[in-house]
Design a protein around this motif. Structure first.
Motif, mmCIF file in Angstrom:
data_model
loop_
_atom_site.group_PDB
_atom_site.id
_atom_site.type_symbol
_atom_site.label_atom_id
_atom_site.label_comp_id
_atom_site.label_asym_id
_atom_site.label_seq_id
_atom_site.Cartn_x
_atom_site.Cartn_y
_atom_site.Cartn_z
ATOM 1 N N UNK A 10 1.005 -1.771 0.734
ATOM 2 C CA UNK A 10 -0.061 -0.136 0.494
ATOM 3 C C UNK A 10 0.492 1.723 0.071
ATOM 4 N N UNK A 11 1.778 1.695 1.167
ATOM 5 C CA UNK A 11 3.281 2.696 0.993
ATOM 6 C C UNK A 11 3.437 2.736 -0.159
ATOM 7 N N UNK A 12 3.937 1.790 -0.877
ATOM 8 C CA UNK A 12 5.125 1.287 -2.137
ATOM 9 C C UNK A 12 3.828 2.028 -3.430
ATOM 10 N N UNK A 13 3.313 1.685 -3.479
ATOM 11 C CA UNK A 13 2.011 1.457 -4.833
ATOM 12 C C UNK A 13 1.639 3.467 -4.531
ATOM 13 N N UNK A 14 1.456 3.916 -3.348
ATOM 14 C CA UNK A 14 1.892 5.247 -3.722
ATOM 15 C C UNK A 14 2.538 6.032 -3.585
ATOM 16 N N UNK A 15 3.403 5.687 -3.247
ATOM 17 C CA UNK A 15 4.846 6.884 -3.343
ATOM 18 C C UNK A 15 5.574 5.997 -4.808
ATOM 19 N N UNK A 16 5.040 5.810 -5.417
ATOM 20 C CA UNK A 16 5.856 5.551 -6.706
ATOM 21 C C UNK A 16 4.666 5.672 -8.249
ATOM 22 N N UNK A 17 3.242 5.128 -7.476
ATOM 23 C CA UNK A 17 2.536 6.644 -8.762
ATOM 24 C C UNK A 17 1.989 7.782 -8.583
ATOM 25 N N UNK A 18 2.133 8.311 -6.926
ATOM 26 C CA UNK A 18 1.068 9.757 -6.915
ATOM 27 C C UNK A 18 2.945 9.687 -5.493
ATOM 28 N N UNK A 19 3.470 9.865 -6.056
ATOM 29 C CA UNK A 19 5.212 10.451 -5.505
ATOM 30 C C UNK A 19 4.991 10.611 -3.846
ATOM 31 N N UNK A 20 4.333 10.132 -2.991
ATOM 32 C CA UNK A 20 4.241 10.106 -1.835
ATOM 33 C C UNK A 20 5.449 10.440 -0.963
ATOM 34 N N UNK A 21 5.065 10.967 -0.125
ATOM 35 C CA UNK A 21 7.005 11.843 0.747
ATOM 36 C C UNK A 21 6.766 11.011 2.103
ATOM 37 N N UNK A 22 5.550 10.584 2.610
ATOM 38 C CA UNK A 22 5.273 9.824 3.683
ATOM 39 C C UNK A 22 5.970 8.760 3.845
ATOM 40 N N UNK A 23 5.797 8.180 2.730
ATOM 41 C CA UNK A 23 5.798 6.958 2.231
ATOM 42 C C UNK A 23 7.962 6.517 2.083
ATOM 43 N N UNK A 24 7.781 8.011 1.468
ATOM 44 C CA UNK A 24 9.121 7.697 1.169
ATOM 45 C C UNK A 24 10.633 8.134 2.236
ATOM 46 N N UNK A 25 10.106 8.817 3.524
ATOM 47 C CA UNK A 25 9.913 9.246 4.733
ATOM 48 C C UNK A 25 9.969 8.415 5.539
ATOM 49 N N UNK A 26 8.817 7.214 5.662
ATOM 50 C CA UNK A 26 8.782 5.626 6.028
ATOM 51 C C UNK A 26 10.759 4.834 5.586
ATOM 52 N N UNK A 27 10.583 4.411 4.679
ATOM 53 C CA UNK A 27 11.248 3.959 3.989
ATOM 54 C C UNK A 27 12.904 4.466 4.190
ATOM 55 N N UNK A 28 13.013 5.709 4.505
ATOM 56 C CA UNK A 28 14.007 6.030 4.707
ATOM 57 C C UNK A 28 14.323 5.669 6.183
ATOM 58 N N UNK A 29 13.920 5.569 6.911
ATOM 59 C CA UNK A 29 14.346 5.743 8.418
ATOM 60 C C UNK A 29 14.537 4.031 8.249
ATOM 61 N N UNK A 30 13.272 3.112 7.836
ATOM 62 C CA UNK A 30 13.595 2.140 8.143
ATOM 63 C C UNK A 30 14.516 1.337 7.240
#
Length: 371
Positions: free
Chosen positions: A100-120
């Motif tokens: 769910x996070x990755x889909x919206x990160x790739x399709x809609x360039x979601x920043x919250x998802x990117x920040x989540x994975x950058x930290x994780x």
């Protein structure tokens, strides 16, 4: 820490026309000049890095400053998702919450998802891992002063082509299909509300995939104080279009741009799209129509030539749009302009009153009636 989009380095002043005359090898190095290439037109004041690679011939058709570093903005999300997927074989199954996070990160360039994975995933360690894995040559972590800012990762047009070549030609099929499948379904608007159909998405139709980047514009979440470093410009507004064009993802396109500090989003959107229109992109079908500049702010695109039509979207202020035809509809009176004709925008699938399109003539000259 929430990381935001950012802007890039204005090292080279953008002249209005830059001629590319050197043929280039598939590895990106300049080869013996055989003939003059077509002109890549860079709008005044814009700094650009360009690489266009034809996978069918194994040759670049365009290169301009391919190794010039820009801050990546959201293009780095390609490296984030690849790092996440790297050791998940052989099935590469993605847990539901991550999908769910990755889909919206790739399709809609979601920043919250990117920040989540950058930290994780360890922040800059993502870049340390992905650089040797993909053979990247000019990609670097964010500056030491801003380690949590994933959008400050330095990227180049040349390395972006290498990322896409890995995805298309070397990545395991489940990885390729997942990432490219999402990029082929990119939404018109990012989760931050910005229209991300500039560049590749504005010019080519119907087969394209995109991963765009934007940073530093006044109404974006990244409109905080922007630091400077010696290596990469983090001050100028940045707008990037990357992806593939043509059947079978034939051609990889990477265009990075910097704009003078304070440039409005619509102006940068138009300049990047104008640059993209000058590129030689094998396999790319260009949507027919007339390019016209809009006026006004918050101009709505509607399902029909009337204000009763549902709103499909809102145009960036003062942006170029592609118009395929015009249709008579509701009279709109907005002194000093008035018209009962509406322009059809094929890239939006809807209509805009002629009051806000072109020179303001009630009926657009040279544009056919819609049938």
């Amino acid at each position: 820490m929430k990381l935001l989009r950012s802007g890039l380095s204005a090292v080279l002043a953008g002249s209005s026309v830059i001629w590319l005359t050197a043929a280039v090898s598939p590895t990106g190095s300049a080869a013996t000049t055989t003939a003059a290439a077509d002109a890549v037109v860079v709008p005044p004041g814009v700094t650009a890095g360009v690489a266009v690679f034809d996978r069918q011939t194994g040759q670049f058709t365009e290169q301009l400053n391919p190794d010039l570093q820009f801050r990546s903005a959201s293009v780095v999300k390609l490296l984030i998702v690849l790092d996440f997927l790297w050791n998940r074989g052989p099935s590469y199954e993605i847990p539901a919450a991550d999908k769910t996070r990755l889909d919206v990160m790739l399709r809609s360039s979601d920043d919250d998802a990117a920040s989540y994975y950058w930290e994780q995933l360890g922040g800059g360690k993502i870049i340390d891992r992905m650089v040797p894995r993909l053979g990247l040559t000019h990609t670097a972590r964010p500056p030491a002063t801003h380690p949590g800012f994933w959008g400050y990762v330095a990227l180049t047009a040349g390395d972006t082509v290498r990322i896409y070549r890995y995805l298309l030609d070397q990545a395991p099929a489940p990885v390729r299909d997942y990432v490219l499948g999402n990029l082929h379904q990119a939404t018109r608007y990012g989760t931050d509300g910005f229209d991300q159909y500039f560049g590749i998405a504005s010019v080519f139709d119907p087969a394209f995939s995109i991963k765009q980047g934007w940073s530093g514009f006044s109404s974006s979440t990244s409109a905080r104080a922007k630091p400077k470093t010696d290596a990469v410009d983090l001050t100028s507004e940045a707008l990037h279009t990357t992806g593939t064009v043509g059947a079978g993802d034939r051609t990889i396109v990477a265009v990075y741009t910097l704009h003078p500090d304070g440039t409005a989003y619509g102006k940068a959107y138009t300049d990047l799209t104008r640059l993209t229109r000058t590129l030689t992109v094998p396999g790319g079908a260009r949507t027919p129509g007339s390019w016209l500049t809009t006026s006004g702010s918050g101009v709505r695109v509607r399902t029909g030539p009337t204000t009763a039509g549902a709103v499909l979207g809102t145009l960036p202020s003062g942006v170029d749009v592609l118009v395929s035809c015009q249709k008579k509809g509701q009279l709109i009176d907005a002194p000093p302009r008035s018209s009962d004709w509406w322009a059809y925008l094929p890239k939006y699938g809807g209509y805009v009153t002629n009051v806000y399109v072109g020179s303001g003539a009630p009926k657009l000259p040279g544009v056919p009636d819609c049938q």
